[in-house]
Write an enzyme that holds these catalytic residues in place. Structure first.
Site, PDB file in Angstrom:
ATOM      1  N   THR A  83      -6.536   7.157   7.304  1.00  0.00           N
ATOM      2  CA  THR A  83      -6.340   6.033   6.391  1.00  0.00           C
ATOM      3  C   THR A  83      -7.716   5.533   5.973  1.00  0.00           C
ATOM      4  O   THR A  83      -8.714   5.845   6.609  1.00  0.00           O
ATOM      5  CB  THR A  83      -5.522   4.914   7.068  1.00  0.00           C
ATOM      6  N   GLY A  84      -7.742   4.775   4.888  1.00  0.00           N
ATOM      7  CA  GLY A  84      -9.017   4.234   4.429  1.00  0.00           C
ATOM      8  C   GLY A  84      -9.441   4.845   3.110  1.00  0.00           C
ATOM      9  O   GLY A  84      -8.600   5.372   2.372  1.00  0.00           O
ATOM     10  N   GLY A 117     -10.122   7.179   0.624  1.00  0.00           N
ATOM     11  CA  GLY A 117      -9.785   8.594   0.546  1.00  0.00           C
ATOM     12  C   GLY A 117     -10.932   9.477   0.105  1.00  0.00           C
ATOM     13  O   GLY A 117     -11.031  10.632   0.538  1.00  0.00           O
ATOM     14  N   ARG A 120      -6.053   9.050 -10.503  1.00  0.00           N
ATOM     15  CA  ARG A 120      -6.763   9.237  -9.225  1.00  0.00           C
ATOM     16  C   ARG A 120      -5.784   9.651  -8.110  1.00  0.00           C
ATOM     17  O   ARG A 120      -4.709   9.085  -7.955  1.00  0.00           O
ATOM     18  CB  ARG A 120      -7.466   7.926  -8.849  1.00  0.00           C
ATOM     19  N   VAL A 121      -6.186  10.651  -7.346  1.00  0.00           N
ATOM     20  CA  VAL A 121      -5.426  11.087  -6.170  1.00  0.00           C
ATOM     21  C   VAL A 121      -6.344  10.943  -4.964  1.00  0.00           C
ATOM     22  O   VAL A 121      -7.527  11.311  -5.036  1.00  0.00           O
ATOM     23  CB  VAL A 121      -4.964  12.555  -6.333  1.00  0.00           C
ATOM     24  N   GLY A 122      -5.828  10.416  -3.889  1.00  0.00           N
ATOM     25  CA  GLY A 122      -6.647  10.211  -2.697  1.00  0.00           C
ATOM     26  C   GLY A 122      -6.494  11.349  -1.698  1.00  0.00           C
ATOM     27  O   GLY A 122      -6.050  12.460  -2.024  1.00  0.00           O
ATOM     28  N   ASP A 123      -6.851  11.052  -0.479  1.00  0.00           N
ATOM     29  CA  ASP A 123      -6.796  12.050   0.601  1.00  0.00           C
ATOM     30  C   ASP A 123      -5.378  12.257   1.147  1.00  0.00           C
ATOM     31  O   ASP A 123      -5.059  13.324   1.678  1.00  0.00           O
ATOM     32  CB  ASP A 123      -7.680  11.597   1.767  1.00  0.00           C
ATOM     33  N   SER A 139       0.810  -1.225   0.000  1.00  0.00           N
ATOM     34  CA  SER A 139       0.000   0.000   0.000  1.00  0.00           C
ATOM     35  C   SER A 139       0.837   1.266   0.000  1.00  0.00           C
ATOM     36  O   SER A 139       0.276   2.361   0.010  1.00  0.00           O
ATOM     37  CB  SER A 139      -0.902   0.037   1.237  1.00  0.00           C
ATOM     38  N   THR A 195       1.407   6.925   0.662  1.00  0.00           N
ATOM     39  CA  THR A 195       0.580   5.815   0.182  1.00  0.00           C
ATOM     40  C   THR A 195       0.756   5.601  -1.308  1.00  0.00           C
ATOM     41  O   THR A 195       1.174   6.524  -2.030  1.00  0.00           O
ATOM     42  CB  THR A 195      -0.917   6.109   0.471  1.00  0.00           C
TER      43      THR A 195
HETATM   44  C1  SD4 Z   1      -6.271   6.601  -0.385  1.00  0.00           C
HETATM   45  N1  SD4 Z   1      -6.377   6.835   1.982  1.00  0.00           N
HETATM   46  O1  SD4 Z   1      -5.537   6.750  -1.356  1.00  0.00           O
HETATM   47  C2  SD4 Z   1      -5.662   6.189   0.914  1.00  0.00           C
HETATM   48  C3  SD4 Z   1      -5.660   4.717   0.990  1.00  0.00           C
HETATM   49  C4  SD4 Z   1      -5.564   4.153   2.362  1.00  0.00           C
HETATM   50  O2  SD4 Z   1      -5.754   2.500   3.812  1.00  0.00           O
HETATM   51  O3  SD4 Z   1      -5.406   4.820   3.325  1.00  0.00           O
HETATM   52  N2  SD4 Z   1      -5.722   2.913   2.536  1.00  0.00           N
HETATM   53  O4  SD4 Z   1      -7.482   6.717  -0.452  1.00  0.00           O
END
Ligand code: SD4
Length: 327
Positions: A240-241, A243, A217-220, A87, A207
C-alpha cells in the site's frame, strides 16, 4: 534529506536489521508483539490497514472450511462496498476530472493471476479480476475492455461517485494541488494475503488509487509483482502507499525474493522498504508492505510510521502498528 544523508541512514538501518533476526512490533494495545511468531498457526489472513471487518470476514470463511479465493474476494468486498471508505471501490475518491477508476488483482497458489486496471463503473473490481484470472487466457484487462468484460460476465454497472466525493473534488479544485496523502484515514487500499489449512497461499488487492490522480493513471495495486505477489513455495506479499515507488522497485516481488533468500517476512518487508528509501528517499511518501511465509510466519514494514496491518490466526484479529524507516 540529501541523497548522501539518506544513504547513510539506509546503511545504518541495514546493518542494524541484519543483526536482529526478525524484529518486533507493537500491537495496538501497546504490548510488544514478536513479528516473527513462532506458533505458525494456519489458517492465517492478514490485510493492510485496519480493515478489521474485511479480515474477519475472510478469516470466518477460511476457518469454516471455505475456499481461500472466496475468503479473500468476500473479505475485500467489504471496503469496496463501503461508501465511507474513500480509497477503495464505491465512494473511492475520483481522479482530477471526476472519474472514479479502480485497480484490482488476485493471485492464487498455482501462480494464476488476474487483474483489472483503470476500470470505471463496477463496485467490485476484485471479482472482475478473479474472473479475468479464471475465465480468460490473459492476466490484465484495462479500461473499456475490462468494463465490457465485466458486463459480459454479468456484473452491474453503477455510479461510484458519491455526493461526498463530488464535494471533496470541488474543494480540492480550489487549489488543485496534487499531493499524495501519507496515511489516508488509516484505511486505505486493501491488500489481503492468506494461507489455508493445507498451507496454500493466495492474495488480492483493490483500490481506487490516488485521489485526484491524472486521468488514466494506474498504480501498483493491480500489477503482479508490484502491489501483490504470491509464490506458493515461498510466501506472499502485498503493498500500500505511493504506487509509483512500489512499481519502480517491483516491491512485492522483491519482498518474496528476499524471503526466498532466507529472510523472515518481517525482515524481507524491511529490506524492500530500505531499497525504496535508498533509491528514492520517499521522505514525504508512504509505502507499507505486509508478507507471509509458507510456514505461516508474517510481518510488515513501512516507510513512515502510521501504517497498520491486521492479522487473524484465531477468531480475534490483532492490529499491528508497523515498524518504519522514518520515525
Ligand atoms: C496506488 N498503492 O494506487 C495505491 C494507493 C494506496 O494507500 O495504496 N494507497 O498507488
Amino acid at each position: 534529506m540529501s541523497r548522501t544523508n539518506n544513504r547513510r541512514r539506509f546503511i545504518k538501518k541495514l546493518s542494524a536489521s541484519s543483526m536482529i533476526f526478525g524484529g518486533a512490533l507493537f500491537s495496538s494495545c501497546g504490548s510488544l508483539k514478536k513479528a516473527t511468531n513462532k506458533e505458525y498457526k494456519k489458517p492465517l489472513v492478514i490485510s493492510t490497514w485496519n480493515n478489521h471487518e474485511a479480515n474477519q470476514m475472510a478469516w470466518d470463511i477460511l476457518n469454516s472450511g471455505g475456499a481461500i479465493l472466496d475468503a479473500i474476494e468476500k473479505g475485500i468486498h467489504i471496503p469496496e462496498n463501503n461508501p465511507n471508505d474513500t480509497s477503495v471501490g464505491y465512494g473511492g475518491r475520483p481522479d482530477r476530472d471526476g472519474f472514479v477508476t479502480l485497480d484490482a488483482c488476485m493471485m492464487d497458489h498455482l501462480g494464476n493471476a488476474g487483474s483489472v486496471t483503470f476500470m470505471s463503473g463496477f463496485k467490485n473490481p476484485i471479482s472482475v479480476a478473479r474472473k479475468v484470472m479464471e475465465e480468460t487466457p490473459h492476466v490484465i484487462l484495462s479500461g473499456i475492455g475490462a468494463e465490457e468484460f465485466a458486463i459480459n460476465q454479468g456484473f452491474k454497472r453503477e455510479n461510484l461517485l458519491t455526493s461526498d466525493s463530488e464535494k471533496a473534488l470541488e474543494e480540492w479544485k480550489v487549489k488543485s494541488k496534487y499531493a499524495p496523502v501519507i496515511n489516508s484515514e488509516r484505511h486505505d487500499t486493501i491488500g489481503m494475503i492468506a494461507i489455508d489449512r493445507q498451507g496454500n497461499l493466495s492474495g488480492g488487492c483493490s483500490t481506487s488509487g490516488l485521489a485526484y490522480k491524472m486521468r488514466g493513471r494506474v498504480g501498483d495495486s493491480p500489477i503482479i509483482g508490484a502491489g501483490l505477489f504470491v509464490d506458493n513455495d515461498i510466501g506472499a506479499a502485498t503493498a500500500t502507499g505511493l504506487g509509483e515507488l512500489v512499481l519502480k522497485t517491483l516491491g512485492t516481488f522483491l519482498v518474496v525474493e528476499f524471503m526466498r533468500s532466507g529472510l523472515t517476512p518481517q525482515e524481507a518487508c524491511k529490506r524492500a522498504v530500505l531499497r525504496i528509501a535508498d533509491k528514492y528517499g520517499g521522505k514525504d511518501n508512504q509505502v507499507g508492505f505486509i508478507a507471509i511465509a509458507k510456514n505461516g510466519d508474517y510481518g510488515g514494514y513501512s516507510l513512515q510510521k502510521g501504517f497498520q496491518y491486521i492479522v487473524h490466526n484465531s477468531d480475534k484479529g490483532v492490529l499491528f502498528n508497523s515498524a518504519s524507516f522514518y520515525s
